[in-house]
Design a protein around this motif. Structure first.
Motif, short mmCIF file in Angstrom:
data_model
loop_
_atom_site.label_atom_id
_atom_site.label_comp_id
_atom_site.label_asym_id
_atom_site.label_seq_id
_atom_site.Cartn_x
_atom_site.Cartn_y
_atom_site.Cartn_z
N GLU A 128 121.13 17.98 -24.61
CA GLU A 128 120.65 19.14 -23.94
C GLU A 128 121.81 20.11 -23.71
O GLU A 128 121.48 21.40 -23.93
CB GLU A 128 120.07 18.77 -22.51
N GLN A 129 122.89 19.63 -23.39
CA GLN A 129 124.15 20.64 -23.03
C GLN A 129 124.46 21.35 -24.38
O GLN A 129 124.75 22.61 -24.48
CB GLN A 129 125.33 19.96 -22.32
N LYS A 132 121.78 23.93 -25.54
CA LYS A 132 121.46 25.01 -24.65
C LYS A 132 121.53 26.51 -25.41
O LYS A 132 122.81 26.61 -25.56
CB LYS A 132 122.42 25.02 -23.32
#
Length: 444
Positions: A128-129, A132
Motif C-alpha cells: 500500500e505504501q 500510494k
C-alpha cells in the motif's frame, strides 16, 4: 523473494520516521553429502507437536487426602451411586494454556501462525505504501497478493540466513547499537531509555524490537559474505553494456539529489532555533569530510533517511522554482546551504548532474554496475537459499506448502504440548512514530 531483497538491501523489516524496525537460534547443520538425504532429527526431541489453536489439557489436580471413618459424611444409602469426580473438567481457561499453531519448523526453530499473520499484514502495508498514488486498485490487489503469497517463504529464508550467520560466528552487536542510536536521533529522543519507553508505549517488547534489528543486520552480512562477495562486475563488462545500450542513456538535463531534512511540522516557534542548529551541524559535518549518507541516516527526519537521503532524479519542471533555480546551477557533490521550507530545514547534495543528450560512461558507470549486480544477485541468492534448505531440516504444515516455496517434508498433525518454558510475549509489530516507511528497493 521481493521482501527478502528489501530486507537485505535496507536491513530491516521495521521502521520509525525512517523505520523503527521489522528470535536465538541453533546453528545450521553442516553441509551433507549431496547423494545422502538429510537425516531427520530425533523425533523424541524435535518433532513438532501441533493442534489447531485452542487450549491444552489442564495439569492434573493432586489427589485428595484420605479421610478417616470418623470424619466421613453420612454413609451411602443402598442403591445410591457414587459421583465419579475423575470425569469432571474445569471450565475452559482454568489451569489451561493457549497453544500456538506451528506452520513450519526450520531446524530447531519454529514459525507460528501468528508470526505468519504479522508478516502478511506487513506485506500489505508495504504494498500500500509503495503503490500510494501510483497504482490502480487492481494493481494494488495484485501487489498485495504476490507479497502475501511469499510471506512464509521469506520467513523461512530469514530463519535459515540468521542461523547460518550464527553458525559462521558473525556478531552484529556494534551495528545494533549504532542503528538504535540512529533511530533515537531521528526521533529527537534524548536517551536510549527514552527510546525504550517509546517502543514499549506502542506495545512492543523492547528485546523483540532489538532482535528484529539484529536479524536484519545479520541477514545482510550473510548475504554479503556468502553471495555478494562472489559477484564481480568488471570494467570491460560495464563498457560493453554501455556500448550496447547507449540509447537508454540519452536523457534531458537532470539532477540526482540527496537530502537531509529536519522536520519543523507541528513544532513550537521556541523549538525552531534548536532544529535549525541541528541542520547546520549536519551540513558542517558533511563539509568536514563525513559521508553524506551516514549523516543523513543519523540526522534526517525524512522518509529517505534509511536510504542515506537519496531523494531521486529530477528534470526541469519537476521541482519547485526556487529549488530548481538552485540545484540546476550546481555541480556533482555540491551542497546547498540550510534552506527553510514548509516541511522543515533542508540540505541538498547534488549526487550527479546529467547534461542534456547522451550521457558519458563516467556518469552512468555506477548505475550500470548496480543494474548488473542486481541481475546476478537474484538467481545466486535463490540458489544459495536452496542449498541451505537442502542441508537443513525444514518441515511445512500441510496446506502451507505453496506459500513456503517447498520443504523437505510435511509436519504431521499430532496432539499439542506447549513449551512451558516460554513466557507470553507482546505482539511484534512495526514501530512507527512518524508514519510508514516508503519501500523503494526492488527485490524478488
Amino acid at each position: 523473494m521481493r521482501n527478502l531483497f528489501i530486507l537485505a538491501a535496507m536491513c530491516a523489516t521495521l521502521s520509525v520516521a525512517t523505520p523503527l524496525p521489522a528470535q536465538d537460534q541453533p546453528p545450521t547443520p553442516a553441509p551433507q553429502d549431496p547423494d545422502k538425504k538429510p537425516s531427520a532429527p530425533d523425533p523424541q526431541s524435535q518433532t513438532p507437536t501441533l493442534e489447531k489453536p485452542g487450549t491444552a489439557a489442564p495439569e492434573p489436580e493432586p489427589a485428595p487426602k484420605a479421610k478417616t471413618p470418623a470424619k466421613t459424611a453420612a454413609a451411602k444409602k443402598p442403591g445410591e451411586k457414587t459421583a465419579d469426580k475423575t470425569t469432571e473438567k474445569p471450565p475452559e481457561g482454568i489451569n489451561s494454556r493457549t497453544v500456538e499453531e506451528i506452520v513450519a519448523r526450520v531446524n530447531n526453530e519454529i514459525i507460528t501462525r501468528s508470526e505468519l499473520d504479522k508478516a502478511r499484514a506487513t506485506a500489505r502495508e508495504d504494498a500500500e505504501q509503495e503503490c500510494k498514488g501510483k497504482c490502480s486498485a487492481e494493481e494494488l490487489k495484485i501487489q498485495i497478493e504476490d507479497r502475501q503469497k511469499n510471506a512464509l517463504r521469506d520467513l523461512i529464508d530469514q530463519s535459515l540466513l540468521v542461523q547460518r550467520g550464527k553458525d559462521m560466528g558473525i556478531s552484529v552487536e556494534t551495528e545494533v547499537i549504532k542503528r538504535l542510536d540512529q533511530i533515537r536521533i531521528q526521533n529527537n529522543l534524548s536517551s536510549m531509555e527514552d527510546l525504550e519507553k517509546a517502543v514499549s508505549t506502542q506495545g512492543i517488547n523492547w528485546e523483540d524490537f532489538k532482535d528484529n534489528i539484529r536479524k536484519g543486520l545479520l541477514t545482510q552480512r550473510v548475504i554479503s559474505q556468502e553471495v555478494g562477495s562472489h559477484i564481480t562486475i568488471g570494467k570491460e563488462e560495464i563498457a560493453k553494456y554501455y556500448a550496447d545500450h547507449k540509447k537508454d542513456y540519452i536523457r534531458p538535463e537532470q539532477v540526482a539529489l540527496r537530502e537531509i531534512v529536519v522536520s519543523t511540522e507541528g513544532k513550537k516557534d521556541s523549538e525552531l532555533p534548536d532544529l535549525k542548529k541541528k541542520a547546520e551541524t549536519a551540513l558542517k559535518r558533511v563539509k568536514d569530510g563525513e559521508e553524506f549518507t551516514e549523516i543523513a541516516k543519523r540526522f534526517s527526519d525524512g522518509s529517505t533517511a534509511k536510504q542515506g537521503g537519496f531523494l531521486g532524479i529530477y528534470k526541469r519542471g519537476e521541482l519547485s522554482k526556487e529549488l530548481e533555480d538552485t540545484v540546476f546551477q550546481m555541480k556533482k557533490n555540491d551542497l546547498t546551504d540550510v534552506m527553510d521550507t514548509k516541511q522543515g530545514y533542508l540540505v541538498l547534495q547534488i549526487l550527479e548532474h546529467y547534461d542534456e543528450g547522451e550521457q558519458s560512461l563516467s556518469k552512468v558507470e555506477g548505475e550500470i554496475t548496480d543494474k548488473l549486480y542486481s541481475e546476478r544477485m537474484e538467481p545466486k541468492l535463490r540458489d544459495y537459499l536452496k542449498t541451505l534448505r537442502e542441508q537443513s531440516y525444514v518441515v511445512i504444515k500441510p496446506g502451507y506448502q505453496d506459500m513456503a516455496g517447498g520443504g523437505n517434508s510435511e509436519i504431521q498433525e499430532v496432539s499439542a504440548t506447549p513449551e512451558a518454558t516460554k513466557g507470553p510475549k507482546k505482539g511484534r509489530k512495526k514501530f512507527l512514530l512518524f508514519g510508514k516507511r516508503a519501500g523503494t528497493a526492488s527485490g524478488a
